[in-house]
Write a protein that holds these residues in place. Structure first.
Motif, PDB file in Angstrom:
ATOM      1  N   UNK A 173      14.666  -6.221   2.899  1.00 16.85           N
ATOM      2  CA  UNK A 173      14.164  -6.770   4.159  1.00 16.85           C
ATOM      3  C   UNK A 173      12.856  -6.109   4.613  1.00 16.85           C
ATOM      4  N   UNK A 174      12.185  -5.430   3.681  1.00 17.10           N
ATOM      5  CA  UNK A 174      10.881  -4.844   4.000  1.00 17.10           C
ATOM      6  C   UNK A 174       9.869  -5.973   4.195  1.00 17.10           C
ATOM      7  N   UNK A 175       9.120  -5.970   5.307  1.00 18.16           N
ATOM      8  CA  UNK A 175       8.162  -7.052   5.564  1.00 18.16           C
ATOM      9  C   UNK A 175       7.155  -7.273   4.439  1.00 18.16           C
ATOM     10  N   UNK A 176       6.841  -6.203   3.685  1.00 19.14           N
ATOM     11  CA  UNK A 176       5.909  -6.362   2.570  1.00 19.14           C
ATOM     12  C   UNK A 176       6.537  -7.101   1.392  1.00 19.14           C
ATOM     13  N   UNK A 177       7.853  -7.197   1.399  1.00 21.64           N
ATOM     14  CA  UNK A 177       8.548  -7.744   0.231  1.00 21.64           C
ATOM     15  C   UNK A 177       9.210  -9.091   0.505  1.00 21.64           C
ATOM     16  N   UNK A 217       5.370 -12.029  -0.707  1.00 22.22           N
ATOM     17  CA  UNK A 217       5.920 -10.678  -0.693  1.00 22.22           C
ATOM     18  C   UNK A 217       5.922 -10.037  -2.071  1.00 22.22           C
ATOM     19  N   UNK A 218       5.900  -8.726  -2.097  1.00 21.32           N
ATOM     20  CA  UNK A 218       5.919  -7.994  -3.356  1.00 21.32           C
ATOM     21  C   UNK A 218       7.342  -7.942  -3.910  1.00 21.32           C
ATOM     22  N   UNK A 240      -5.435  -5.573  -2.097  1.00 15.85           N
ATOM     23  CA  UNK A 240      -5.113  -5.904  -0.709  1.00 15.85           C
ATOM     24  C   UNK A 240      -6.213  -5.342   0.182  1.00 15.85           C
ATOM     25  N   UNK A 241      -6.313  -5.886   1.383  1.00 16.62           N
ATOM     26  CA  UNK A 241      -7.368  -5.477   2.307  1.00 16.62           C
ATOM     27  C   UNK A 241      -6.925  -4.406   3.295  1.00 16.62           C
ATOM     28  N   UNK A 242      -5.656  -4.128   3.394  1.00 18.28           N
ATOM     29  CA  UNK A 242      -5.156  -3.185   4.401  1.00 18.28           C
ATOM     30  C   UNK A 242      -5.464  -1.747   3.999  1.00 18.28           C
ATOM     31  N   UNK A 243      -5.663  -0.903   5.009  1.00 17.80           N
ATOM     32  CA  UNK A 243      -5.895   0.525   4.765  1.00 17.80           C
ATOM     33  C   UNK A 243      -4.697   1.376   5.191  1.00 17.80           C
ATOM     34  N   UNK A 244      -3.727   0.796   5.874  1.00 17.66           N
ATOM     35  CA  UNK A 244      -2.542   1.544   6.259  1.00 17.66           C
ATOM     36  C   UNK A 244      -1.423   0.594   6.645  1.00 17.66           C
ATOM     37  N   UNK A 245      -0.200   1.121   6.678  1.00 23.31           N
ATOM     38  CA  UNK A 245       0.957   0.368   7.149  1.00 23.31           C
ATOM     39  C   UNK A 245       1.800   1.310   8.011  1.00 23.31           C
ATOM     40  N   UNK A 246       2.746   0.735   8.712  1.00 22.65           N
ATOM     41  CA  UNK A 246       3.713   1.552   9.427  1.00 22.65           C
ATOM     42  C   UNK A 246       4.706   2.141   8.424  1.00 22.65           C
ATOM     43  N   UNK A 247       5.443   3.149   8.841  1.00 25.30           N
ATOM     44  CA  UNK A 247       6.441   3.740   7.946  1.00 25.30           C
ATOM     45  C   UNK A 247       7.592   2.777   7.691  1.00 25.30           C
ATOM     46  N   UNK A 248       7.822   1.834   8.607  1.00 21.07           N
ATOM     47  CA  UNK A 248       8.883   0.855   8.383  1.00 21.07           C
ATOM     48  C   UNK A 248       8.550  -0.068   7.212  1.00 21.07           C
ATOM     49  N   UNK A 249       7.275  -0.158   6.856  1.00 23.05           N
ATOM     50  CA  UNK A 249       6.863  -0.984   5.721  1.00 23.05           C
ATOM     51  C   UNK A 249       6.662  -0.156   4.449  1.00 23.05           C
ATOM     52  N   UNK A 289       1.907   0.937  -7.949  1.00 23.23           N
ATOM     53  CA  UNK A 289       1.465  -0.406  -8.326  1.00 23.23           C
ATOM     54  C   UNK A 289       2.516  -1.394  -7.848  1.00 23.23           C
ATOM     55  N   UNK A 290       2.054  -2.578  -7.462  1.00 25.77           N
ATOM     56  CA  UNK A 290       2.956  -3.597  -6.946  1.00 25.77           C
ATOM     57  C   UNK A 290       2.616  -4.952  -7.551  1.00 25.77           C
ATOM     58  N   UNK A 291       3.649  -5.767  -7.746  1.00 22.29           N
ATOM     59  CA  UNK A 291       3.451  -7.114  -8.270  1.00 22.29           C
ATOM     60  C   UNK A 291       4.256  -8.121  -7.481  1.00 22.29           C
ATOM     61  N   UNK A 292       3.944  -9.393  -7.665  1.00 26.13           N
ATOM     62  CA  UNK A 292       4.604 -10.450  -6.895  1.00 26.13           C
ATOM     63  C   UNK A 292       5.668 -11.190  -7.698  1.00 26.13           C
ATOM     64  N   UNK A 293       6.107 -10.553  -8.765  1.00 26.38           N
ATOM     65  CA  UNK A 293       7.247 -11.072  -9.508  1.00 26.38           C
ATOM     66  C   UNK A 293       8.006  -9.875 -10.100  1.00 26.38           C
ATOM     67  N   UNK A 294       9.284 -10.024 -10.329  1.00 25.29           N
ATOM     68  CA  UNK A 294      10.055  -8.922 -10.920  1.00 25.29           C
ATOM     69  C   UNK A 294       9.447  -8.497 -12.260  1.00 25.29           C
TER      70      UNK A 294
END
Length: 229
Positions: free
Chosen positions: A100-104, A109-110, A65-74, A131-136
């Protein structure tokens, strides 16, 4: 949105995090390599070394991913702080903490998350190697063990850098005190030489002054040759 409860000693946790002086530092290959390895071994497209600040989650390393940070809500990592072992969420859309996490949410979504907590020797959580993936999915025991080992390696590197920085600070303090002591001693000898009433005393003080100057020069050369300046 299910926000994780704040750590019971969040002030101490944040103080510990800042003592490592890692927040907002540039990317470094040694951390990127650990994140890449975690993603590859766990067969996940995204791997992060994240640190949870007072009002944000910041990534020392982020692969996929290209992001370097997120809010704590994410932040999913804050939920990992509540346990002593790896937090693994097999399907984020089947878990109340992340549904309901915006990242998911959404098509991109992850759907999977696993994170090993980065903890101080006192047990204070600073962040995670995750680590994160886009499928269970589900990690194997070997993959879980690998996350634990790599997380411990990250903390070992951070502890070493902190110790080296502290040693450098002490060295500079010692150098400063030695210089001040030599300067004070030299001033006392010069004053005594000006007040000397006998030639023998003046000559002895002059010899002493020369030796003090020699010690001061030697100290300066040793400090410079050791990379002090």
């Amino acid at each position: 949105m299910a926000l994780a409860p704040q750590h019971p000693d969040d002030a101490a946790r944040l103080a510990a995090l800042r003592s490592y002086e890692i927040l907002d530092t540039d990317p470094e290959s040694e951390y990127d390599e650990i994140a890449h390895l975690a993603g590859a071994i766990c067969d996940m497209p995204v791997a992060l070394i994240s640190f949870v600040d007072a009002d944000r989650q910041w990534f020392k390393s982020a692969t996929g991913i290209d992001r370097r940070e997120t809010s704590l809500t994410e932040s999913i990592c804050t939920h990992a702080f509540l346990g002593d072992d790896i937090l693994e969420i097999a399907d984020t859309q089947d878990d109340p903490r992340t549904i309901d996490n915006p990242l998911c949410t959404g098509r991109e979504g992850f759907r999977f998350y696993a994170g090993a907590v980065l903890k101080t020797s006192d047990g204070l959580p600073l962040g995670t190697l995750c680590v994160l993936g886009r499928r269970p999915a589900k990690l194997t025991p070997l993959q879980r063990d690998t996350l634990r080992v790599l997380a411990a390696q990250i903390m070992a590197r951070m502890e070493l850098r902190k110790s080296l920085a502290h040693a450098e600070m002490l060295r500079k303090e010692v150098d400063h005190r030695v210089k001040n002591s030599l300067q004070s001693l030299a001033s006392l000898v010069r004053l005594a030489a000006r007040r000397a009433r006998h030639r023998e005393t003046a000559e002895a003080l002059s010899t002493l002054q020369s030796r003090i100057d020699a010690v001061a020069r030697l100290h300066e050369e040793l400090y410079r040759s050791d990379g002090g300046r």
